[in-house]
Design a protein around this motif. Structure first.
Motif, PDB file in Angstrom:
ATOM      1  N   MET A   1      -2.945  -6.462   7.994  1.00  0.00           N
ATOM      2  CA  MET A   1      -2.463  -7.074   6.752  1.00  0.00           C
ATOM      3  C   MET A   1      -3.316  -6.707   5.545  1.00  0.00           C
ATOM      4  O   MET A   1      -2.868  -6.803   4.409  1.00  0.00           O
ATOM      5  N   LEU A   2      -4.555  -6.274   5.792  1.00  0.00           N
ATOM      6  CA  LEU A   2      -5.455  -5.949   4.682  1.00  0.00           C
ATOM      7  C   LEU A   2      -4.882  -4.836   3.816  1.00  0.00           C
ATOM      8  O   LEU A   2      -5.063  -4.842   2.595  1.00  0.00           O
ATOM      9  N   MET A   3      -4.192  -3.903   4.421  1.00  0.00           N
ATOM     10  CA  MET A   3      -3.591  -2.806   3.671  1.00  0.00           C
ATOM     11  C   MET A   3      -2.622  -3.339   2.610  1.00  0.00           C
ATOM     12  O   MET A   3      -2.603  -2.867   1.470  1.00  0.00           O
ATOM     13  N   VAL A   4      -1.837  -4.337   3.001  1.00  0.00           N
ATOM     14  CA  VAL A   4      -0.872  -4.933   2.079  1.00  0.00           C
ATOM     15  C   VAL A   4      -1.591  -5.839   1.072  1.00  0.00           C
ATOM     16  O   VAL A   4      -1.256  -5.859  -0.113  1.00  0.00           O
ATOM     17  N   GLN A   5      -2.601  -6.569   1.535  1.00  0.00           N
ATOM     18  CA  GLN A   5      -3.344  -7.451   0.638  1.00  0.00           C
ATOM     19  C   GLN A   5      -4.024  -6.668  -0.480  1.00  0.00           C
ATOM     20  O   GLN A   5      -4.121  -7.149  -1.612  1.00  0.00           O
TER      21      GLN A   5
ATOM     22  N   THR B   1      -1.504   0.049  16.298  1.00  0.00           N
ATOM     23  CA  THR B   1      -2.116   0.235  14.983  1.00  0.00           C
ATOM     24  C   THR B   1      -1.391   1.323  14.192  1.00  0.00           C
ATOM     25  O   THR B   1      -1.148   1.171  12.987  1.00  0.00           O
ATOM     26  N   ALA B   2      -1.042   2.414  14.865  1.00  0.00           N
ATOM     27  CA  ALA B   2      -0.311   3.492  14.187  1.00  0.00           C
ATOM     28  C   ALA B   2       1.075   3.010  13.740  1.00  0.00           C
ATOM     29  O   ALA B   2       1.515   3.297  12.613  1.00  0.00           O
ATOM     30  N   LEU B   3       1.757   2.271  14.616  1.00  0.00           N
ATOM     31  CA  LEU B   3       3.092   1.760  14.282  1.00  0.00           C
ATOM     32  C   LEU B   3       3.023   0.789  13.111  1.00  0.00           C
ATOM     33  O   LEU B   3       3.824   0.878  12.163  1.00  0.00           O
ATOM     34  N   SER B   4       2.057  -0.130  13.149  1.00  0.00           N
ATOM     35  CA  SER B   4       1.922  -1.104  12.060  1.00  0.00           C
ATOM     36  C   SER B   4       1.513  -0.424  10.756  1.00  0.00           C
ATOM     37  O   SER B   4       1.918  -0.842   9.671  1.00  0.00           O
ATOM     38  N   SER B   5       0.721   0.638  10.838  1.00  0.00           N
ATOM     39  CA  SER B   5       0.288   1.363   9.634  1.00  0.00           C
ATOM     40  C   SER B   5       1.470   2.014   8.929  1.00  0.00           C
ATOM     41  O   SER B   5       1.576   1.974   7.700  1.00  0.00           O
ATOM     42  N   ILE B   6       2.369   2.598   9.722  1.00  0.00           N
ATOM     43  CA  ILE B   6       3.552   3.243   9.134  1.00  0.00           C
ATOM     44  C   ILE B   6       4.475   2.205   8.502  1.00  0.00           C
ATOM     45  O   ILE B   6       4.971   2.387   7.381  1.00  0.00           O
ATOM     46  N   ILE B   7       4.707   1.104   9.200  1.00  0.00           N
ATOM     47  CA  ILE B   7       5.601   0.062   8.676  1.00  0.00           C
ATOM     48  C   ILE B   7       4.981  -0.620   7.462  1.00  0.00           C
ATOM     49  O   ILE B   7       5.648  -0.843   6.441  1.00  0.00           O
ATOM     50  N   ASN B   8       3.690  -0.925   7.527  1.00  0.00           N
ATOM     51  CA  ASN B   8       3.022  -1.598   6.414  1.00  0.00           C
ATOM     52  C   ASN B   8       2.901  -0.708   5.177  1.00  0.00           C
ATOM     53  O   ASN B   8       2.709  -1.204   4.063  1.00  0.00           O
ATOM     54  N   PHE B   9       3.011   0.588   5.380  1.00  0.00           N
ATOM     55  CA  PHE B   9       2.965   1.526   4.251  1.00  0.00           C
ATOM     56  C   PHE B   9       4.054   1.198   3.222  1.00  0.00           C
ATOM     57  O   PHE B   9       3.858   1.381   2.023  1.00  0.00           O
ATOM     58  N   PHE B  10       5.188   0.694   3.709  1.00  0.00           N
ATOM     59  CA  PHE B  10       6.319   0.402   2.823  1.00  0.00           C
ATOM     60  C   PHE B  10       6.302  -1.038   2.307  1.00  0.00           C
ATOM     61  O   PHE B  10       7.145  -1.399   1.491  1.00  0.00           O
TER      62      PHE B  10
ATOM     63  N   GLN C   1       6.652 -10.027   2.776  1.00  0.00           N
ATOM     64  CA  GLN C   1       7.285  -8.940   3.528  1.00  0.00           C
ATOM     65  C   GLN C   1       6.574  -8.676   4.847  1.00  0.00           C
ATOM     66  O   GLN C   1       7.216  -8.568   5.896  1.00  0.00           O
ATOM     67  N   ILE C   2       5.255  -8.595   4.802  1.00  0.00           N
ATOM     68  CA  ILE C   2       4.517  -8.305   6.025  1.00  0.00           C
ATOM     69  C   ILE C   2       4.590  -9.465   7.004  1.00  0.00           C
ATOM     70  O   ILE C   2       4.627  -9.268   8.223  1.00  0.00           O
ATOM     71  N   SER C   3       4.626 -10.700   6.493  1.00  0.00           N
ATOM     72  CA  SER C   3       4.763 -11.861   7.378  1.00  0.00           C
ATOM     73  C   SER C   3       6.113 -11.845   8.079  1.00  0.00           C
ATOM     74  O   SER C   3       6.211 -12.139   9.277  1.00  0.00           O
TER      75      SER C   3
END
Length: 299
Positions: A89-93, A167-176, A182-184
């Motif tokens: 979640m830090l990426m989005v924060q 982690t790779a899957l969440s990184s790709i999805i969180n990129f958008f 949204q992330i929640s």
């Protein structure tokens, strides 16, 4: 390399400093263990007993060991992916707070920044999942222990690969993603749905042939099977040692997805590792490429 190390250190510190984010990620596997043991334990036990050949008896400890291994493998297979979404979640924060602008202004390459988020999430998720694994092993030790040191080491390898995948899957999805809401929402959807499509909640062998063929294309399915194999290997070995026919043991393996089939062909464990590892490399490559291309488009 110095920039990467500093960014990873910064991201890991921020994750563990945020008590809400940390405890949410940590408590997820514990809640799953309680829920699984309370509600799914009896379901798994009844399913196992109904599959026993008529007139065949088995020690209660072995039955509990089988059920415990199935529960633990389900929890770990799901947690390695769902916890990664909490840890990432830090990426989005950083987008929400505007911190990402400061980081992009600094003389840091796009792929370095992208990998720093990935590595920090990987480290945080691994710590939580290894703790969850230890708790699960204590639970198995109380109800019926049949695991060896090699099983535990392979289980650690399985968790490492699954965490890399999650982690790779969440990184790709969180990129958008660009907001906490949204992330929640995405995290809730992943938590609710991933367990079904990876075969953790319900064995794939119980699905229709068509659905089994579709799910056999999903890499998470093979990660679940790897965890199943190493959680239950000791129980199956003990069954064979006690004189259970080989076809009966294989039938049990088919039932709980220790054996997976791709359009009728059995998939060896080595190929499962290859599929999962290849998927991780591909997803990380896509994630880094997305960040690099985004930086070029801004210019």
């Amino acid at each position: 390399m110095t920039a990467m190390k500093a960014l990873v250190k910064r991201n890991v510190k921020l994750f563990f400093k945020d008590k809400g984010m940390f405890f949410t990620a940590l408590i997820t596997p514990v809640i799953l263990l309680v829920l699984y043991a309370t509600f799914l334990g009896n379901v798994y036990k009844e399913s196992f007993l109904s599959a026993l050949p008529e007139g065949v008896e088995m020690a209660e400890e072995m039955i509990n060991g089988f059920v415990g291994g199935q529960l633990v493998s389900s929890i770990l297979a799901v947690s390695c992916v769902t916890v990664a979404f909490c840890s990432n979640m830090l990426m989005v924060q950083d987008k929400v707070s505007g911190a990402i602008k400061d980081l992009t202004i600094a003389p840091v390459r796009k792929h370095t920044l992208a990998l720093s988020y990935y590595m920090a999430t990987l480290i945080a998720t691994l710590i939580i999942c290894v703790v969850a694994m230890a708790i699960c092993l204590v639970y198995v030790a109380f109800i019926g222990w049949y695991m060896s040191i090699s099983d535990i080491l392979f289980l650690l390898l399985d968790i490492f690969l699954l965490v890399m995948f999650g982690t790779a899957l969440s990184s790709i999805i969180n990129f958008f993603m660009s907001s906490q809401g949204q992330i929640s929402a995405v995290g809730s959807i992943i938590s609710a749905g991933y367990g079904f499509i990876c075969g953790a909640y319900m064995p794939i062998s119980q699905f229709s042939d068509g659905l089994q063929n579709v799910i056999s294309f999903l890499p998470g399915t093979y990660g679940t099977s790897l965890v199943r194999n190493h959680s239950l290997r000791g129980v199956f070995s003990e069954m064979q040692a006690q004189g259970f026919p080989g076809e009966t043991v294989e039938a049990f393996k088919d039932t709980v997805d220790c054996n997976l089939y791709f359009f009728g062909e059995k998939v060896p464990v080595g190929i499962m590792y290859l599929i999962l590892a290849t998927t991780v490399v591909a997803l990380v490559g896509v994630y880094v490429l997305m960040n690099v291309l985004k930086g070029k488009n801004k210019k």
